[in-house]
Scaffold this active site. Structure first.
Site, PDB file in Angstrom:
ATOM      1  N   LEU A 590      -2.408  -7.135   5.290  1.00 37.90           N
ATOM      2  CA  LEU A 590      -1.060  -7.206   4.715  1.00 37.90           C
ATOM      3  C   LEU A 590      -0.367  -5.858   4.804  1.00 37.90           C
ATOM      4  CD1 LEU A 590      -1.908  -9.258   1.507  1.00 37.90           C
ATOM      5  CD2 LEU A 590      -0.659 -10.104   3.492  1.00 37.90           C
ATOM      6  N   GLY A 591      -1.162  -4.822   4.848  1.00 36.44           N
ATOM      7  CA  GLY A 591      -0.577  -3.489   4.901  1.00 36.44           C
ATOM      8  C   GLY A 591      -1.672  -2.460   4.677  1.00 36.44           C
ATOM      9  N   GLU A 592      -1.253  -1.211   4.730  1.00 36.61           N
ATOM     10  CA  GLU A 592      -2.245  -0.174   4.550  1.00 36.61           C
ATOM     11  C   GLU A 592      -1.812   0.743   3.420  1.00 36.61           C
ATOM     12  OE1 GLU A 592      -3.351   1.791   8.099  1.00 36.61           O
ATOM     13  OE2 GLU A 592      -4.748   3.125   7.082  1.00 36.61           O
ATOM     14  N   GLY A 593      -2.705   0.940   2.491  1.00 39.13           N
ATOM     15  CA  GLY A 593      -2.400   1.802   1.349  1.00 39.13           C
ATOM     16  C   GLY A 593      -3.038   3.159   1.526  1.00 39.13           C
ATOM     17  N   GLY A 594      -2.893   3.957   0.535  1.00 41.96           N
ATOM     18  CA  GLY A 594      -3.403   5.319   0.591  1.00 41.96           C
ATOM     19  C   GLY A 594      -4.898   5.376   0.817  1.00 41.96           C
ATOM     20  N   GLY A 596      -6.933   2.585   1.737  1.00 37.06           N
ATOM     21  CA  GLY A 596      -7.566   1.490   2.452  1.00 37.06           C
ATOM     22  C   GLY A 596      -6.558   0.440   2.868  1.00 37.06           C
ATOM     23  N   VAL A 598      -5.076  -3.464   2.984  1.00 40.80           N
ATOM     24  CA  VAL A 598      -4.948  -4.618   2.098  1.00 40.80           C
ATOM     25  C   VAL A 598      -4.967  -5.887   2.928  1.00 40.80           C
ATOM     26  CG1 VAL A 598      -3.524  -5.727   0.337  1.00 40.80           C
ATOM     27  CG2 VAL A 598      -3.579  -3.231   0.504  1.00 40.80           C
ATOM     28  N   ASP A 708       2.598   7.496 -10.423  1.00 42.63           N
ATOM     29  CA  ASP A 708       2.966   7.268  -9.028  1.00 42.63           C
ATOM     30  C   ASP A 708       3.962   6.115  -8.932  1.00 42.63           C
ATOM     31  OD1 ASP A 708       2.970   7.975  -6.388  1.00 42.63           O
ATOM     32  OD2 ASP A 708       1.111   6.909  -5.879  1.00 42.63           O
TER      33      ASP A 708
END
Ligand SMILES: *[C@@H]1O[C@H](CO)[C@@H](O)[C@H](O)[C@H]1NC(C)=O
Ligand SMILES: *[C@@H]1O[C@H](CO)[C@@H](O)[C@H](O)[C@H]1NC(C)=O
Ligand SMILES: *[C@@H]1O[C@H](CO)[C@@H](O)[C@H](O)[C@H]1NC(C)=O
Ligand SMILES: *[C@@H]1O[C@H](CO)[C@@H](O)[C@H](O)[C@H]1NC(C)=O
Ligand SMILES: *[C@@H]1O[C@H](CO)[C@@H](O)[C@H](O)[C@H]1NC(C)=O
Ligand SMILES: *[C@@H]1O[C@H](CO)[C@@H](O)[C@H](O)[C@H]1NC(C)=O
Ligand SMILES: *[C@@H]1O[C@H](CO)[C@@H](O)[C@H](O)[C@H]1NC(C)=O
Ligand SMILES: *[C@@H]1O[C@H](CO)[C@@H](O)[C@H](O)[C@H]1NC(C)=O
Ligand SMILES: *[C@@H]1O[C@H](CO)[C@@H](O)[C@H](O)[C@H]1NC(C)=O
Length: 890
Positions: A590-594, A596, A598, A708
């Protein structure tokens, strides 16, 4: 008769009865206090044949001393050494005895200038919680002794020395002798002996072995008395079992027609006194002879025609306690008219009732706390004697229920924080059944948090923080917590939030499933640029390192505890295999976070979830992971993204969130996901996010700061409901702290509160600042930082534009003027107020929520009316923005 104290010395010297009968000292306890560890123990004392034991196994405190050499010859061996107590107020011997047995307890204190100070000590003796006697060496420089008949209420006898001035308590011997249960029995309480004599011309004193109970009988006579005696055996087998030698002699008045008067002197005129008179006829009386007399004490007749029995011991006592005015108890034996012989008296004893009004602490509590003391080796000087009473000697770290003196105290509070405890949490604690507060914080305890704590129904507060305990908290204990138990465990108690705050708000209806995606690649680009900017501008920065999506997060979650069992059944721990299954082998990212990527997934085949899989290498990531799990398992709010479960299996870390079907706010503003959001939807999303933050700030005790807040961390559900996500950086405040200072500042550049950045002082207002930036983005759809703009930071840009008074150029052009300018102005004002460089001037999230709701209401009510009338007007500015006030580093 004079007090026996002064006679002690002489009596020892002349002690003459050294014919040992068979050993009858069963149950005797004879402690030689301060016996050198080099000497054998036990040993047999040669004069009495008694076995003395070193006191070292009965007390842990005190030091040992020895009387001056030149005085030693005056005393028996056990009296030559002392134990003295320079430390602590109360020092206690604990001696195992038989509950319910009447004991003669004798303490002896021979100073003998053991400390070469020649200062006569004065101190008190206590039995358990009750005052027994004062020892005043100044009055008896050659030594003194105290003796009491006492029936212990438990199997432990606490004999305590209590400091009462600046002299040092000390003790020479303790001697404990069981007495028969049919003698010296009164209903009045313990009896303190003040007088014990046998009437004789001899100077010998009698004790064990001639006295089977080791009473000490001093000799006494008066000048107007004369001694009569017998060489025959007296039958002494009544319950008092006096020594033969005490009954073989008797005193009679020299003037045969005069009464025999004996005076006993109690210590105080208030004393309630018992007098015991021991008789035996020692002369052969002819048939026409009689010895008959009246016995009276203080004028009260005990018997008007008493006749002593020939060679047979008999005891006459005052049936109830008497008061002796002027400290004189007058015993008068008056010859009756029939009598041919004068009255006689063989031996006499005087006792004063001691009021032991203070009941000892509850026996089970005493046993329990002593076991705990033993288990942890607690070495506190106050931890001696009765734990609760008297109150001035309460054990350090305990508190007890204080009702009246006659009710046994219960231990209600145990505070062993910072006491160097090791090992596990002792199961013996559960035997303190009235415990309300338990503080074991700041020790080195290991192992599990025991389930039994949940069964201690009286407990209100448990503090186990700052130990090395396992992270998992038993479900039963968590359930108790819901019932109001305050549980403080590292990283647990501090994240306690009010369940009431979780109730969905009417205006912002529950949206069911929604979608996740944390930080996205876009932001990384923005940040990369920023990092360069910050490096250039902040040369003397105290920021330690920069990472792509955040400035060094503070890595301080070392003790964060994680629930293996979860609060609610829907939150669960999943295995790595389950994670693979639910994501269909990580099929759809679904996407990439800080920290890892998702993935999309399903649990139970139908419920959609977003699975954030943490890259294995990131140690930073693990801390954030723990922080987030910890927080989300406990924090529940409709505007906070819900954690469905997590996976923590040998390096495989994953967080499983509810699926937020509409991605994040950033995606929508940037047009990556369909058409632009209309103004009222934007306001509602902002209000939702504000509610989530308000909950963190005010619904949690202590409050929590997200740290954040940014558009990529505001996720949107199906109906565009807004939820705050990504709690990896969240911090809660220490109890009682208004703010928190950290050396390393964390957050996302552009959103980061300049004041927090400068001072490191973290507060809720930092989130308010970040939220202000989010609000500006929502309104303007400008980049937070854009180096291509003249005013690179969004606040500078907005202030600059606002000061020109032209809101059409401020508003997101994608809105195409479809908004009510009144609500826009309010929102703008609010955003700039939130983003005020000075935290003092920022509103609270609660104020923000109210304001946004009002904006939303006004927007809705204006809709369909004259919606466009003001949008191009030069609506009067209510504030002026000084662009210079905005920090240039942003
Ligand atoms: C103490 O003993 C000494 C003899 O050693 C004696 O002279 C003195 O009177 C005694 N003091 C008391 C108070 O009994
Ligand atoms: C009594 O004291 C001894 C030594 O001081 C100690 O080992 C023992 O555990 C104590 N017993 C109780 C019941 O306090
Ligand atoms: C006294 O002790 C004896 C045994 O030592 C026992 O048989 C008797 O019942 C006791 N009497 C009382 C009143 O406790
Ligand atoms: C001593 O006196 C008791 C009664 O007090 C009696 O039972 C016992 O037989 C007497 N003993 C002797 C040896 O006379
Ligand atoms: C002996 O005692 C009686 C009665 O108290 C008294 O009257 C008498 O004077 C006394 N005798 C002497 C010699 O003191
Ligand atoms: C008692 O009787 C004896 C003779 O058996 C006699 O000598 C004595 O005087 C009498 N004593 C009294 C007091 O009557
Ligand atoms: C101990 O308990 C008493 C009531 O039993 C209470 O008044 C007192 O304040 C408590 N002391 C502490 C230090 O908690
Ligand atoms: C325990 O004692 C420490 C310091 O001695 C104190 O800070 C703490 O508040 C106490 N705990 C409780 C629960 O009273
Ligand atoms: C608790 O008290 C009971 C009864 O006094 C005792 O049997 C048990 O051993 C105690 N438990 C612990 C863990 O000390």
């Amino acid at each position: 008769m004079d007090s026996f104290h002064g006679i002690l010395l002489v009596a020892v010297v002349t002690f003459a009865i050294i014919h040992f009968v068979q050993a009858q000292d069963e149950g005797f306890i004879s402690l030689d206090c301060g016996l050198s560890p080099n000497e054998p123990s036990p040993y047999t004392e040669s004069a009495t044949g008694l076995q003395y034991t070193s006191d070292s196994n009965f007390i842990q405190t005190g030091k040992i001393g020895r009387i001056q050499r030149n005085l030693e010859a005056n005393y028996l061996k056990p009296q030559m050494t002392v134990r003295y107590f320079p430390d602590g107020i109360r020092n206690c011997y604990n001696i195992t005895v038989m509950q319910g047995t009447n004991y003669l307890i004798r303490a002896r204190a021979i100073y003998g200038n053991y400390d070469s100070l020649n200062i006569y000590p004065k101190f008190d003796l206590y039995i358990g919680p009750n005052f027994w006697a004062t020892i005043d060496i100044g009055k008896y420089v050659n030594g003194t002794r105290e003796e009491i008949n006492y029936i212990p209420k438990s199997n432990i006898l606490d004999l305590c020395l209590v400091k009462t001035d600046d002299t040092t308590p000390f003790i020479s011997t303790f001697e404990i002798r069981p007495l028969p249960n049919d003698s010296y029995i009164t209903t009045s309480g313990p009896l303190k002996m003040f007088s014990r004599y046998y009437l004789t011309d001899s100077e010998d004193y009698l004790r064990y072995p001639v006295d089977v109970y080791d009473r000490i009988w001093n000799s006494y006579t008066e000048t107007d008395w004369k001694q009569i005696s017998t060489s025959l055996t007296v039958n002494t087998s009544n319950s008092f079992r006096l020594p033969q030698d005490a009954l073989k002699t008797a005193a009679t008045p020299v003037n045969a027609s005069a009464p025999l008067i004996d005076i006993e002197y109690p210590d105080s005129s208030n004393d309630k006194v018992y007098i015991y008179l021991h008789f035996a006829e020692v002369q052969v009386l002819k048939a026409n002879e009689t010895r008959e007399f009246e016995i009276s004490v203080n004028g009260e007749s005990l018997d008007d025609s008493y006749r002593p029995l020939y060679l047979q011991s008999e005891t006459v006592q005052t049936p109830s306690p008497i008061i002796c005015e002027d400290k004189e108890c007058v015993v008068k034996l008056t010859k009756s008219g029939k009598s041919t012989h004068p009255p006689l008296l063989n031996a006499v004893e005087g006792f004063a009732v001691v009021d032991f009004l203070q009941s000892e602490s509850d026996e089970n509590d005493v046993i329990a706390i002593k076991n705990i003391r033993a288990v942890y080796g607690v070495n506190k000087v106050s931890w001696q004697g009765d734990p609760c009473v008297p109150r001035q000697f309460l054990w350090d770290g305990l508190n007890c229920s204080s009702t009246d003196k006659s009710t046994p105290s219960r231990i209600t509070s145990l505070n062993l924080s910072s006491s160097g405890l090791t090992g596990t949490i002792d199961a013996g604690i559960q035997n303190l059944t009235h415990l309300e507060k338990l503080d074991l914080s700041n020790n080195s305890l290991t192992g599990a948090i025991p389930e039994f704590l949940a069964n201690m129904k009286s407990l209100l507060i448990i503090n186990l923080s700052k130990n090395n305990l396992n992270d998992s908290i038993p479900q039963a204990l968590l359930n108790r917590e819901k019932e109001g138990l305050k549980l403080i465990v590292d990283g647990h108690g501090i994240n306690q939030c009010l369940p009431g705050s979780c109730a969905p708000k009417k205006n912002f209806p529950v949206m069911i499933v929604a979608l996740v995606a944390t930080a996205v690649a876009v932001i990384i680009v923005v940040v990369m640029i920023l990092v360069c900017v910050l490096r250039k501008k902040k040369t003397s920065s105290h920021v330690e390192a920069n990472t792509p999506s955040v400035i060094t997060p503070r890595a301080n979650f070392t003790h964060t505890s994680m629930s293996e069992t979860s609060i609610e059944t829907k939150e669960r721990r999943f295995s790595h295999t389950e994670v693979i299954q639910m994501t269909n082998k990580f099929e759809r990212a679904l996407g990439e976070g800080g920290f890892g990527i998702v993935y999309h997934g399903y649990i139970n085949g139908s419920q959609q979830v977003a699975v954030k899989v943490l890259s294995e290498s990131s140690s930073q990531g693990y801390k954030h992971f723990k922080a987030e799990v910890e927080l989300l398992l406990r924090v529940h709010h409709i505007n906070l993204v819900n954690l469905v479960g997590y996976c923590d299996e040998r390096g495989h870390l994953a967080l499983i969130y509810e699926y937020m079907s509409n991605g994040d706010l950033k995606e929508h503003l940037s047009g990556k996901r369909g058409g632009p959001l209309n103004w009222s939807t934007r306001l509602r999303i902002a209000a939702d996010a504000a509610l989530g933050l308000e909950y963190l700030h005010t619904g949690c005790q202590p409050s929590m700061v997200h740290r954040d807040v940014k558009c990529t961390n505001i996720l949107l559900g199906e109906q565009f409901s807004g939820k705050i996500a990504d709690f990896g950086l969240s911090r809660s405040f220490q109890l009682g702290d208004e703010s928190h200072v950290s050396t390393v500042v964390a957050g996302t550049p552009g959103y980061l509160d300049p004041e927090y950045y400068r001072t490191g002082r973290l507060a809720e207002t930092s989130d308010v600042y970040s939220f202000g930036i989010v609000l500006l983005e929502i309104i303007t759809n400008q980049r937070v930082i854009d180096q291509t703009r003249k005013k690179s930071h969004i606040t500078e840009w907005t202030a600059f534009m606002l000061n020109r008074g032209d809101i059409t150029r401020i508003m997101d052009p994608n809105l195409h003027g479809d908004y009510n300018s009144r609500s826009v102005w309010r929102a703008l004002e609010l955003a700039m107020l939130c983003a005020n460089p000075s935290s003092e001037n920022r509103p609270s999230m609660s104020q923000v929520v109210i304001e946004l709701k009002e904006c939303l209401t006004s927007e809705k009510s204006m809709k369909g009316k004259n919606q466009d009338t003001d949008s191009h007007s030069s609506f009067e500015m209510s504030m002026s923005f000084d662009a210079k006030a905005v920090p240039s580093a942003r």
